[in-house]
Design an enzyme around this catalytic site. Structure first.
Site, short mmCIF file in Angstrom:
data_model
loop_
_atom_site.label_atom_id
_atom_site.label_comp_id
_atom_site.label_asym_id
_atom_site.label_seq_id
_atom_site.Cartn_x
_atom_site.Cartn_y
_atom_site.Cartn_z
N LYS A 181 0.88 -1.18 0.00
CA LYS A 181 0.00 0.00 0.00
C LYS A 181 0.91 1.23 0.00
CE LYS A 181 -2.07 3.06 1.73
NZ LYS A 181 -1.79 4.44 1.28
N GLU A 257 8.99 1.84 11.35
CA GLU A 257 10.02 2.87 11.18
C GLU A 257 9.27 4.19 11.15
OE1 GLU A 257 12.63 1.87 7.91
OE2 GLU A 257 13.54 0.31 9.13
N CYS A 291 13.27 11.31 7.10
CA CYS A 291 13.10 11.05 8.54
C CYS A 291 14.40 11.27 9.30
CB CYS A 291 12.61 9.62 8.75
SG CYS A 291 13.76 8.39 8.11
N GLU A 389 8.15 16.97 14.86
CA GLU A 389 8.77 16.74 13.55
C GLU A 389 8.12 17.67 12.53
OE1 GLU A 389 7.82 13.05 11.49
OE2 GLU A 389 9.94 12.81 11.01
P1 NAD Z 1 1.84 8.71 7.14
O1 NAD Z 1 1.97 8.00 8.44
O2 NAD Z 1 0.82 9.77 7.02
O3 NAD Z 1 1.50 7.67 5.98
C1 NAD Z 1 2.34 6.58 5.70
C2 NAD Z 1 1.52 5.49 5.04
O4 NAD Z 1 0.56 5.00 5.97
C3 NAD Z 1 0.71 5.95 3.83
O5 NAD Z 1 0.74 4.93 2.86
C4 NAD Z 1 -0.68 6.13 4.39
O6 NAD Z 1 -1.71 6.02 3.45
C5 NAD Z 1 -0.74 4.99 5.39
N1 NAD Z 1 -1.72 5.15 6.46
C6 NAD Z 1 -2.15 6.30 7.04
N2 NAD Z 1 -3.06 6.02 8.00
C7 NAD Z 1 -3.21 4.67 8.03
C8 NAD Z 1 -4.00 3.78 8.79
N3 NAD Z 1 -4.85 4.21 9.73
N4 NAD Z 1 -3.90 2.46 8.55
C9 NAD Z 1 -3.05 1.99 7.60
N5 NAD Z 1 -2.28 2.79 6.84
C10 NAD Z 1 -2.34 4.12 7.05
O7 NAD Z 1 3.29 9.24 6.81
P2 NAD Z 1 3.73 10.15 5.58
O8 NAD Z 1 3.20 11.52 5.79
O9 NAD Z 1 3.41 9.43 4.32
O10 NAD Z 1 5.34 10.14 5.74
C11 NAD Z 1 6.03 11.00 6.55
C12 NAD Z 1 6.37 10.35 7.88
O11 NAD Z 1 7.09 9.15 7.67
C13 NAD Z 1 7.27 11.20 8.75
O12 NAD Z 1 6.83 11.14 10.08
C14 NAD Z 1 8.63 10.53 8.62
O13 NAD Z 1 9.52 10.74 9.69
C15 NAD Z 1 8.22 9.11 8.53
N6 NAD Z 1 9.30 8.30 7.95
C16 NAD Z 1 10.04 7.50 8.77
C17 NAD Z 1 11.09 6.74 8.24
C18 NAD Z 1 11.96 5.84 9.10
O14 NAD Z 1 12.70 5.06 8.52
N7 NAD Z 1 11.90 5.92 10.40
C19 NAD Z 1 11.37 6.83 6.89
C20 NAD Z 1 10.61 7.69 6.08
C21 NAD Z 1 9.57 8.42 6.63
O1 6OD Z 2 18.36 3.94 3.99
C1 6OD Z 2 17.42 3.27 4.41
O2 6OD Z 2 17.44 2.03 4.41
C2 6OD Z 2 16.22 3.95 4.94
N1 6OD Z 2 15.26 3.14 5.42
C3 6OD Z 2 16.12 5.30 4.90
C4 6OD Z 2 15.02 6.03 5.44
C5 6OD Z 2 14.94 7.37 5.25
C6 6OD Z 2 13.85 8.12 5.77
O3 6OD Z 2 13.30 9.07 5.26
#
Ligand code: NAD
Ligand code: 6OD
Length: 485
Positions: A181, A257, A291, A389
């Protein structure tokens, strides 16, 4: 001849080896964040569509995929990586159209990394063994590894291909089947990946792609589906909490993550040239929508003014604009809604601190969700901009006086994803790294990766680790067998 998603920009569902439309005729529009123009339609999966995808994935476990030998499976996984590289230009272009990220970043780094995720995990599997124990000659205990089953992969929009393939590659290498998804704001590259999956000869149903939103849509349907054995999720911390609650009803294995509010600590003895070069990237790469971005910058007082002068000067030189222009470093943010959210933090910063540079849309860019790289100073540590964030091109810079003080301030957050430390004092580098409450510390660098290492966060930044053996553990199930000899 069938048109590809690279030509139509129409993101269809991919279920049981076929591209299909929403069974209820539901679809939504995908917007190009650089131009605010409509890119194309995205088919929205209904509960029935998600159910069909999960059932197809379950059947595929029992089909030819489930019967492949490990070398045969590895060959197919490698082939996916090869085909991604062959279609690198298409992938990079779709990624930029969807997200506004600079094309050079997608082409030079992200798409090759996505391909490498498949190559890496295919190779890695060759060295994965199992455990065996013998207390005496009369007994033997050994464990075998099997796939977990059907795995739901839910991913965000900031690095769509990198993050999706970071999950899909180990999941497939371990013999699972998946239902993907992708984020609703970046559906195109996952759809092109489904074409590659077909072309690679992966059996029907092994990979399925369902588009849609989170709550009451494809994301939630997948999480709640009793036929899904595990969910690997990357996204916001609040979403992770909802997913955990919803997944608990049928006790799924979870990998999270999540978000970060990462400190970037610069000691006075650091190589300032290197620290400034890399801080430009750790602050503003991908519009600050990573992130791992170090959005809280702490600089030791003796070099604070010098750092700030030079950092501001270099930031002014960054080109903001058309993501297809090779000179561009900062493209538009992902959506109008996200731009407004980030601007909300800029307003808080204006009231509670001082904006040194940025904080507004660049002159001359009348269309697109652009924001100038923004540097904020004189902020109290308690301010929301220092705590939450922002996920945009906005950083705070604060002075500090002692090592003890900066460690305490760096740890004073509910997040614990990553940190960066700049110093030429080796002992201090390790001492500080050992005290930071984060999953990953970079010393005198940032975002330097080796895919065998544990990737993930502590506190509210995640649960579990992915990478190397950690991914193998998550995407496999162990059975221990004891023999009386
Ligand atoms: P988000 O949580 O809004 O959405 C992520 C995914 O989850 C999307 O596909 C969304 O449709 C889905 N989703 C949303 N609500 C849901 C639910 N109730 N049930 C199932 N799926 C659901 O995040 P975003 O805005 O797309 O991305 C930004 C966030 O992602 C930031 O907080 C960022 O730090 C985090 N992020 C973390 C990492 C990491 O490796 N730790 C990496 C990249 C991004
Ligand atoms: O490098 C990776 O494997 C990884 N998961 C990066 C995530 C970046 C977040 O925005």
């Amino acid at each position: 001849m069938v048109q590809t998603v690279a030509q139509t920009h129409h993101a269809r569902l991919f279920i049981d080896g076929a591209f299909v439309e929403s069974s209820a005729g539901k679809r939504f529009v995908n917007i190009n964040p650089a131009t605010e123009e409509e890119l194309g339609w995205v088919e929205e999966a209904t509960k029935e569509d998600v159910d069909r995808a999960v059932q197809a994935a379950r059947r595929a476990l029992q089909g030819p995929w489930g019967r492949l030998s490990i070398p045969e499976r590895i060959r197919l996984v490698r082939r996916i990586g090869d085909l991604i590289l062959e279609r690198r230009e298409e992938f990079a272009r779709l990624e930029t159209l969807d997200t506004g990220k600079p094309y050079w970043a997608a082409y030079e780094h992200e798409i090759p990394r996505a391909a490498y995720n498949f190559h890496f995990f295919a190779d890695y599997l060759h060295s994965v063994g199992t455990e065996a124990y013998q207390l005496d000659a009369g007994q033997l205990h050994y464990a075998i590894r099997r796939p977990v089953g059907v795995v739901g992969l839910i991913t965000p929009w900031n690095l769509p291909m990198v993050l999706l393939t970071w999950k899909m590659a180990p999941a497939l290498a371990m013999g699972n089947t998946v239902v993907v998804k992708p984020a609703e704001l970046s559906p195109l590259s996952a759809t092109l990946l489904a074409e590659v999956i077909q072309e690679a000869g992966i059996p029907d149903g092994v990979v399925n792609v369902v588009h849609g939103f989170g709550p009451n849509s494809a994301g939630a349907f997948l999480v709640e589906h009793p036929g899904v054995n595990a969910i690997s999720f990357t996204g916001e911390t609040t979403t992770g909490k909802t997913i955990m609650a919803n997944a608990s009803r049928n006790l799924k294995r979870l990998s999270f993550e999540l978000g970060g509010k990462n400190p970037n600590i610069i000691f006075a003895d650091a190589d300032l040239d290197e620290a400034i070069d890399m801080t430009l990237r750790s602050s503003f790469h991908n519009q600050g929508e990573v992130c791992l971005c170090g959005s809280r910058i702490y600089v030791e007082r003796p070099v604070y003014e010098e750092f700030l002068d030079r950092f501001v000067k270099r930031t002014k030189e960054l080109v903001v604009g058309d993501p297809f222009d090779p000179k561009t470093f900062v493209g538009p943010l992902i959506s109008r809604e996200h731009l407004e959210r980030v601007m909300g933090y800029v307003e808080i910063a204006r009231n509670e601190g001082r904006i040194l540079i940025g904080g507004k849309q660049p002159e001359g860019l009348t269309r697109g969700y652009y924001l100038e790289p923004t540097i904020v100073v004189d902020m109290p540590d308690t301010c929301r901009v220092m705590k939450e964030e922002v996920f945009g091109p906005v950083v705070t810079v604060s002075p500090f006086d002692t090592e003890e003080e900066v460690i305490a301030r760096a740890n004073d957050t509910e997040y614990g994803l990553s940190a960066t430390v700049w110093t030429t004092n080796l002992k201090r580098a390790h001492r500080v790294a050992h005290q930071l409450e984060v999953g990953m510390v970079w010393i005198n660098t940032w975002f330097l990766r080796d895919l065998r290492t544990p990737f993930g966060g502590m506190k509210q930044s995640g649960i579990g680790r992915e990478g190397g053996m950690h991914s193998v553990e998550f995407y496999s199930e162990l059975t221990n067998i004891t023999v009386k000899l």
